[in-house]
Design an enzyme around this catalytic site. Structure first.
Site, PDB file in Angstrom:
ATOM      1  N   HIS A 281     -28.541  32.338  21.082  1.00 23.39           N
ATOM      2  CA  HIS A 281     -27.426  33.051  20.447  1.00 23.39           C
ATOM      3  C   HIS A 281     -27.248  32.570  18.998  1.00 23.39           C
ATOM      4  O   HIS A 281     -27.132  33.370  18.070  1.00 23.39           O
ATOM      5  CB  HIS A 281     -26.151  32.825  21.270  1.00 23.39           C
ATOM      6  CG  HIS A 281     -24.894  33.268  20.607  1.00 23.39           C
ATOM      7  ND1 HIS A 281     -24.276  34.460  20.895  1.00 23.39           N
ATOM      8  CD2 HIS A 281     -24.141  32.684  19.643  1.00 23.39           C
ATOM      9  CE1 HIS A 281     -23.200  34.587  20.147  1.00 23.39           C
ATOM     10  NE2 HIS A 281     -23.089  33.517  19.375  1.00 23.39           N
ATOM     11  N   GLU A 282     -27.253  31.240  18.808  1.00 23.57           N
ATOM     12  CA  GLU A 282     -27.082  30.692  17.455  1.00 23.57           C
ATOM     13  C   GLU A 282     -28.236  31.092  16.543  1.00 23.57           C
ATOM     14  O   GLU A 282     -28.030  31.413  15.372  1.00 23.57           O
ATOM     15  CB  GLU A 282     -26.962  29.158  17.497  1.00 23.57           C
ATOM     16  CG  GLU A 282     -25.767  28.617  18.286  1.00 23.57           C
ATOM     17  CD  GLU A 282     -24.424  29.048  17.709  1.00 23.57           C
ATOM     18  OE1 GLU A 282     -24.358  29.270  16.484  1.00 23.57           O
ATOM     19  OE2 GLU A 282     -23.451  29.176  18.472  1.00 23.57           O
TER      20      GLU A 282
ATOM     21  N   ASP B 117     -25.376  37.867  20.808  1.00 26.81           N
ATOM     22  CA  ASP B 117     -25.497  37.915  22.273  1.00 26.81           C
ATOM     23  C   ASP B 117     -26.698  38.774  22.668  1.00 26.81           C
ATOM     24  O   ASP B 117     -27.464  38.412  23.566  1.00 26.81           O
ATOM     25  CB  ASP B 117     -24.232  38.502  22.910  1.00 26.81           C
ATOM     26  CG  ASP B 117     -23.088  37.498  22.958  1.00 26.81           C
ATOM     27  OD1 ASP B 117     -23.322  36.325  22.604  1.00 26.81           O
ATOM     28  OD2 ASP B 117     -21.976  37.890  23.354  1.00 26.81           O
TER      29      ASP B 117
ATOM     30  N   HIS C  92     -27.787  34.521  15.209  1.00 32.55           N
ATOM     31  CA  HIS C  92     -26.952  34.632  14.001  1.00 32.55           C
ATOM     32  C   HIS C  92     -27.802  34.491  12.742  1.00 32.55           C
ATOM     33  O   HIS C  92     -27.617  35.203  11.762  1.00 32.55           O
ATOM     34  CB  HIS C  92     -25.881  33.532  13.989  1.00 32.55           C
ATOM     35  CG  HIS C  92     -24.700  33.838  14.866  1.00 32.55           C
ATOM     36  ND1 HIS C  92     -24.003  35.010  14.793  1.00 32.55           N
ATOM     37  CD2 HIS C  92     -24.089  33.108  15.840  1.00 32.55           C
ATOM     38  CE1 HIS C  92     -23.007  34.994  15.675  1.00 32.55           C
ATOM     39  NE2 HIS C  92     -23.050  33.850  16.327  1.00 32.55           N
TER      40      HIS C  92
END
Ligand SMILES: [Zn+2]
Length: 410
Positions: free
Chosen positions: A276-277, A358, A280
């Protein structure tokens, strides 16, 4: 005090409007606990957890209400009793240059605000957070953090503020120069903060060799994300709440996981959280937020410039000359509704980015481990299971858990 001054009306309506909007949002949000949860959420939050989350939310809301009422009261009393005019005359007597006086006045007011907020912050940490088992901060760490925070603000913010005041004092194109300076400062801080500033508060240690480290590095390699370092951060010294973050420009990415996160999550969940990170970064969310922030600050400096030229603006606060530093303080009052409106934009963007990250994690690791991780985080943090749309709109940088799970399932 004059009701015919448009700046006065704007400031008053803005400040009172924001105050009441927050109260309405808080009540609507707490009332959500009386409605039955959608089935999806019932499966995650036991009745006992919902009740506990409701009590936690209501205690925090009461403290917030007390804090905002006190701060509004202090501000209005100070304003309407001629406090700003007194501050103008008193600071003029210091015999300093306009820039020195400006930095002095702003620093002083920030210090006062810091001291006034101290009892509320202490109550939050040592009473509410402690009661629900989240707090792990000692009084010593709490005080040290605050002093370090103040020193850093003075050290980094002081010179920046002096430069901005100097632009407004001497330069015709002050708005442009200020904007460029702030843009440069934000970029430098994004680099400096995880490397030099965060280590002043948190201890970073390399994650021990082992299956977790190997799995995280393998995942990063598979996603073509050049990680140079995986560390563990001792978040547990302050709070049992868990967190993860990533940082880095170019080829030097660092992953930092809070020890509390590692404590509570399985390896598959940690991999999904890392994905998820990484999502980003892959979707370029950081630069997008930076650009939006710079557009907002451009607008703000433009309006600030307009306000500083207006006698009526100063007069609305009972200030007769046009002192630069005090002007910045007064502008922050007038600007607060605009700041809220622009904040809505950046949190909406941030919530959109969360969905995208996500989706990236789902593509990389499947939906299940991320969903399991998100459920665990929500329950462990006693998050509001079903927050009201107005509160989400005003304050949520992340979508509510129900929406995230629905998107992951879809
Ligand atoms: Zn995220």
């Amino acid at each position: 005090m004059t009701f015919s001054n448009p700046w006065f009306i704007a400031a008053l309506v803005g400040v009172l409007g924001l105050f009441h909007l927050e109260i309405i949002a808080t009540f609507l949000n707490l009332a959500q606990f009386r409605h039955a949860l959608p089935q999806r959420l019932k499966d995650i939050f036991s009745d006992e957890t919902v009740q506990k989350a409701g009590e936690y939310a209501s205690q925090s809301a009461k403290l917030d209400l007390l804090r905002s009422t006190a701060s509004l009261a202090v501000m209005i009393v100070f304003w309407w009793s001629g406090g700003f005019g007194w501050l103008e005359r008193w600071s003029a007597g210091w015999g300093w240059s306009a820039i020195q006086t400006g930095v002095g006045v702003i620093g002083l007011l920030m210090l006062v605000q810091n001291v006034l907020s101290l009892p509320f912050d202490a109550w939050d940490t040592f009473k509410i957070e402690a009661e629900y088992g989240f707090n792990r901060t000692t009084v010593g760490t709490f005080i040290k953090d605050r002093i370090k925070g103040l020193l850093l603000t003075a050290l980094l913010g002081g010179p920046l503020l002096a430069l901005i005041l100097w632009f407004f004092q001497t330069q015709e194109h002050a708005v442009l120069y200020t904007w460029l300076t702030v843009a440069g400062f934000s970029i430098v801080m994004a680099w400096v903060s995880p490397r030099l500033l965060m280590p002043l508060f948190l201890k970073f240690q390399p994650l021990n060799d082992g299956p977790l480290r190997e799995a995280l590095l393998a995942l990063a390699a598979r996603l073509k994300f050049p990680v140079v370092d995986v560390s563990v951060v001792d978040g547990s010294r302050r709070s049992s709440k868990a967190n993860a973050f990533l940082s880095g420009f170019g080829k030097n990415k660092r992953i930092a996981l809070f020890d509390t996160l590692i404590e509570k999550h399985t390896q598959a969940e940690l991999e999904a959280i890392l994905a998820h990170e990484i999502g980003h970064h892959k979707c370029r969310h950081v630069p997008q937020q930076l650009v939006l922030g710079l557009l907002e600050s451009g607008l703000m400096f433009y309006l600030l410039h307009a306000a500083l030229q207006s006698h009526a603006f100063f007069a609305a606060f009972g200030v007769s000359s046009m002192p630069l530093g005090l002007g910045l303080v007064l502008f922050s009052i007038v600007y607060s509704p605009a700041s809220l409106l622009l904040g809505l934009l950046s949190s909406a963007l941030s919530r959109r980015h969360e969905f995208q990250a996500d989706a990236f994690a789902k593509a990389a690791c499947g939906a299940d481990p991320l969903m399991a991780g998100l459920k665990k985080l929500s329950v462990d943090h006693l998050s509001h299971p079903n927050p009201h749309a107005l509160t989400v709109w005003l304050h949520y940088s992340h979508p509510p858990i129900g929406q995230r799970l629905a998107a992951l399932e879809g």
